[in-house]
Design an enzyme around this catalytic site. Structure first.
Site, PDB file in Angstrom:
ATOM      1  N   ASP A 284     -12.094 -20.500   2.247  1.00  0.00           N
ATOM      2  CA  ASP A 284     -13.387 -19.877   2.528  1.00  0.00           C
ATOM      3  C   ASP A 284     -14.448 -20.712   1.797  1.00  0.00           C
ATOM      4  O   ASP A 284     -14.128 -21.566   0.959  1.00  0.00           O
ATOM      5  CB  ASP A 284     -13.413 -18.404   2.102  1.00  0.00           C
ATOM      6  CG  ASP A 284     -14.487 -17.637   2.869  1.00  0.00           C
ATOM      7  OD1 ASP A 284     -15.453 -18.260   3.346  1.00  0.00           O
ATOM      8  OD2 ASP A 284     -14.373 -16.401   2.995  1.00  0.00           O
TER       9      ASP A 284
HETATM   10  C1  NOJ Z   1     -17.798 -16.762   4.111  1.00  0.00           C
HETATM   11  C2  NOJ Z   1     -17.057 -15.660   4.789  1.00  0.00           C
HETATM   12  O1  NOJ Z   1     -16.256 -14.956   3.870  1.00  0.00           O
HETATM   13  C3  NOJ Z   1     -16.177 -16.134   5.943  1.00  0.00           C
HETATM   14  O2  NOJ Z   1     -15.690 -15.017   6.624  1.00  0.00           O
HETATM   15  C4  NOJ Z   1     -16.941 -17.055   6.849  1.00  0.00           C
HETATM   16  O3  NOJ Z   1     -16.135 -17.458   7.915  1.00  0.00           O
HETATM   17  C5  NOJ Z   1     -17.425 -18.251   6.054  1.00  0.00           C
HETATM   18  N1  NOJ Z   1     -18.295 -17.797   4.978  1.00  0.00           N
HETATM   19  C6  NOJ Z   1     -18.165 -19.252   6.920  1.00  0.00           C
HETATM   20  O4  NOJ Z   1     -19.372 -18.739   7.323  1.00  0.00           O
END
Ligand code: NOJ
Length: 767
Positions: A284
């Site tokens: 993430d």
């Molecule tokens: C953080 C989020 O937790 C995740 O779900 C997302 O896909 C990513 N950022 C990218 O935007």
């Protein structure tokens, strides 16, 4: 030996025909191309493939990334949705970099792209995996049209705490429903061939346990015992893997004290060894660098080492952030020191290249900008979004059949549409809606206006304004809200709404949450209606007029007062671009509500966590003189899991099992008759629940093991059948620490929700 292989191949040929062979040869062809490319790559070029960066059009310039793309230091970009810019970056990669490796473009396509579908929690309320698959295939087509190759979805985290804002992004509390929704989404996104110009690679997230954070606080640590992990939190991920998901995203939080992004148990033992996952793992955003913030890794280099060796292939970073891009800054030194081997590096790079080949990026790196408008404006997409929104609504209450309202009712010449969400285009869509045409989103007010005759006066008053106390971090992308009302304005607007209601024949109140009140970084301590909405509801309800409450929200809210005092409540969630039309269709009977809750609905936040699949206790609520395990409130929820009404009624009868006794490993059929006992056509979801009476470990009081949404004409009766066998009767036993199917007696129920009374038994004996 060779003969055996040859015979096997012939059998495979005869049995499976060409597609399998085509698949095999395509795979080996990809393998060969990957190896050929890998053999030409420098260490830096390899590390570059493991480097993903955000690009925000709002505050970045293309020139800032182009030199690194040209040098092969970036393998993937995310958050770009402008096809011209995507082509521009791609050109640098495929025409000006040494090895011409195309970039992989990712984006959060969560519930639509140009056309917004209902939020995932709503889509799960449809209990209709085929619809979910169709919706995500439209989302994929619209995203691929601009050059997005890869979506960070489906989010398959089980969520049992409605305070957690991200409950809106998943399929709710149940592993069985969640698994069906996970597989359907993967099929929708990826189709049979992700290289086709209308599909994208899917990414299951957040692996794993993110929904179990302490206190419902986003990013908080989760402590999940193995049995709960295997039986509850992991099944939707396993289902996505079985459906062929191409990638996985590691979660942000600590799982049992080990951050998920450096958790070798999750990423190696479970994902790769136990499940045979062949795709790649992305972290993430900033999750690798944040291993230092977690108090887990010593420094950036240690963070890179821990995440990489645990199994994170690609690192997602914000450019310029001091904790970003740990792989780029540390991997070559780690290899030099021998802490990471070249073979390990190649393994990760291989997975990324393989995905790029599978997506056909080497053959078709660019996107045809001239096709975008036609694909995005396909009226079929809006039609499907409307159907999806209709099928996702859940009718929670309809005393005295207030609904459906009658179009052309001579007694109704005016309708008041009241509430802060009644005419908000932004909020009808739900979180993660970034690039749709917001102007074309249809609000409930607009939907009702379009529905009723022009002679009916439809007037609107917001009544109250609502806002987060702490601003959403997404405000930088989504834009801020208007300034809050002054005290004088508040009083005036409140009174205006009440007097509008007083002078109208029918009142539709649209209350709930703004889109940024659920989603990431949107946890909430209470689940009450934000602001003065309840006060307004009470004031207007005291007028004694026909009143319908429509909820627009991303989580179950405390609606105990409304449930006890209003006649009609319709849960619409954030229903997407066509939401207002769909709500009007339901309100006026042009569509029938048939959605069911994918979560147990608490009476208040005080009951959280509350979910139907809990274990029995020594004092079940069914015991005489012991109907609650609290002395101040009932321990039962306001609405059970699986609950939802229709405009007609159904009865379940004649529950039977084809073989009431089976051996471990055998199957049986469960049959039930469902009849539409009302006077109009409608839809019901037949739900099968089981309970294992005894075993090596205690089992939940009920577990969903089958469901089917069916349509029945008035008076029509149909038999629904489910298969029960090893997959449904097996569980991970915390006592023996493995998967078991045990001889035991099982209670079975089939009905309209998790409290269905119609029951029979099944005996499973030793083989
Ligand atoms: C953080 C989020 O937790 C995740 O779900 C997302 O896909 C990513 N950022 C990218 O935007």
């Amino acid at each position: 030996m060779r003969v055996k292989v040859a015979v096997g191949l012939v059998i495979a040929l005869v049995l499976f025909d060409q597609p399998v062979l085509a698949g095999v040869s395509q795979r080996s062809q990809i393998d060969r191309r990957v190896e050929a490319l890998l053999s030409q790559m420098t260490l830096d070029e390899k590390i570059g493939q493991l480097h993903q960066l955000f690009y925000f059009t709002q505050f970045m310039k293309p020139e800032s990334l182009e030199p690194d793309i040209r040098a092969g230091k970036i393998g993937s970009l995310l958050f770009l949705t402008d096809p011209a810019l995507i082509n521009r970056f791609q050109k640098v990669a495929v025409e000006n970099s040494r090895l011409k490796i195309p970039l992989l473009f990712g984006f959060d396509v969560i519930h639509g792209f140009h056309t917004i579908f209902p939020v995932p929690l709503a889509m799960a309320s449809s209990w209709d995996p085929a619809l979910v698959e169709q919706a995500q295939s439209v989302a994929a087509r619209e995203a691929r049209a601009v050059g997005v190759h890869w979506t960070f979805a489906p989010m398959v985290d089980i969520a049992r705490d409605p305070r957690w804002g991200r409950i809106v992004e998943g399929a709710g509390e149940d592993p069985f429903l969640g698994s069906r929704m996970a597989a359907a989404q993967v099929r929708g996104f990826q189709g049979a061939d992700p290289s086709s110009p209308d599909h994208v690679l899917a990414c299951m997230k957040h692996f794993a346990g993110y929904g179990a954070g302490d206190g419902g606080r986003d990013y908080d640590s989760a402590y999940i015992a193995d049995a709960e992990l295997y039986n509850v939190y992991l099944p939707p991920f396993k289902s996505a893997v079985d459906a062929g998901v191409g990638s996985a995203m590691s979660a942000y939080m600590d799982l049992n004290d080990v951050p998920a992004t450096a958790n070798a148990f999750l990423l190696r033992d479970v994902l790769r060894k136990q499940w045979g996952f062949k795709g790649f793992v992305v972290s993430d955003a900033e999750a690798v660098g944040n291993l230092v913030t977690h108090g887990f890794a010593e420094d950036k280099s240690d963070a890179a080492y821990r995440a990489f060796t645990a199994g994170v292939d690609l690192e997602m970073s914000f450019p310029g952030n001091p904790i970003a891009s740990t792989y780029s800054s540390s991997l070559s030194k780690l290899i030099e020191e021998g802490r990471v081997t070249k073979a390990q590096l190649d393994e990760a790079v291989r997975r990324i290249l393989e995905a790029k080949f599978k997506l056909g990026l080497f053959e078709n790196p660019y996107v045809d900008e001239s096709r975008v408008a036609a694909i995005h404006n396909n009226p079929e997409h809006r039609r499907l979004a409307r159907v999806a929104a209709q099928r996702s609504t859940v009718l929670l209450r309809n005393e005295g059949n207030v609904l459906p309202l009658v179009k052309g009712d001579p007694k109704v010449s005016s309708v008041a549409v009241i509430g802060p969400l009644a005419d908000s285009k932004r909020d009808i869509r739900g979180s993660w809606s970034f690039v749709d045409d917001i102007k074309s989103a249809v609000t409930v007010l607009e939907g009702i206006r379009a529905k009723v005759a022009s002679s009916v006066k439809v007037e609107y008053a917001p009544g109250v304004d609502i806002a987060r106390v702490y601003q959403s971090p997404f405000a930088i992308i989504q834009g801020s809200r208007a300034a809050p009302w002054t005290e004088t304005q508040k009083r005036a607007e409140f009174d205006k709404a009440v007097s509008l209601a007083r002078s109208s024949d029918v009142i539709v109140m649209v209350l709930g949450e703004q889109e940024e009140m659920s989603g990431e970084a949107a946890s909430q301590s209470s689940i009450e209606l934000p602001g003065q909405q309840l006060e307004l509801l009470k004031a207007i309800s005291s007028l004694g007029k026909p009143l319908v409450l429509v909820l627009i929200n991303g989580r179950p809210l405390d609606i105990s007062w409304a449930a006890g005092n209003l006649s009609a409540i319709l849960e619409a969630w954030h229903p997407g671009s066509e939401g207002g039309n769909a709500v009007a269709d339901i309100l006026y009977g042009d569509a029938t509500p048939g959605g069911k809750l994918p979560v147990t609905w608490p009476r208040s936040a005080a009951q959280i966590p509350i979910y139907y699949g809990h274990n029995l206790t020594q004092e079940p609520e069914t015991r005489k003189n012991f109907t609650s395990r609290y002395w101040d409130i009932p321990s039962s929820p306001l609405y059970p899991f699986g609950y939802g009404l229709s405009y007609t009624t159904f009865s379940f009868s004649n529950l039977r099992v084809s073989k009431p006794e089976i051996k471990v490993g055998e199957n049986t059929e469960v049959l039930v008759d469902v009849e539409n006992t009302g006077r109009r056509a409608g839809e019901e979801v037949a739900q099968l629940y089981i309970h294992q009476r005894y075993g090596s470990a205690s089992r939940p009081v009920r577990e969903l093991k089958g469901f089917e949404r069916i349509t029945l004409a008035a008076g029509q009766k149909r038999t629904v059948r489910f298969t029960l066998g090893k997959p449904e009767l097996t569980y991970w036993s915390g006592a023996v620490k493995e998967w078991v199917q045990e001889p035991a007696v099982f209670d079975l129920w089939v009905g309209a929700d998790a409290t269905a009374p119609l029951t029979t038994t099944l005996r499973v004996v030793k083989r």
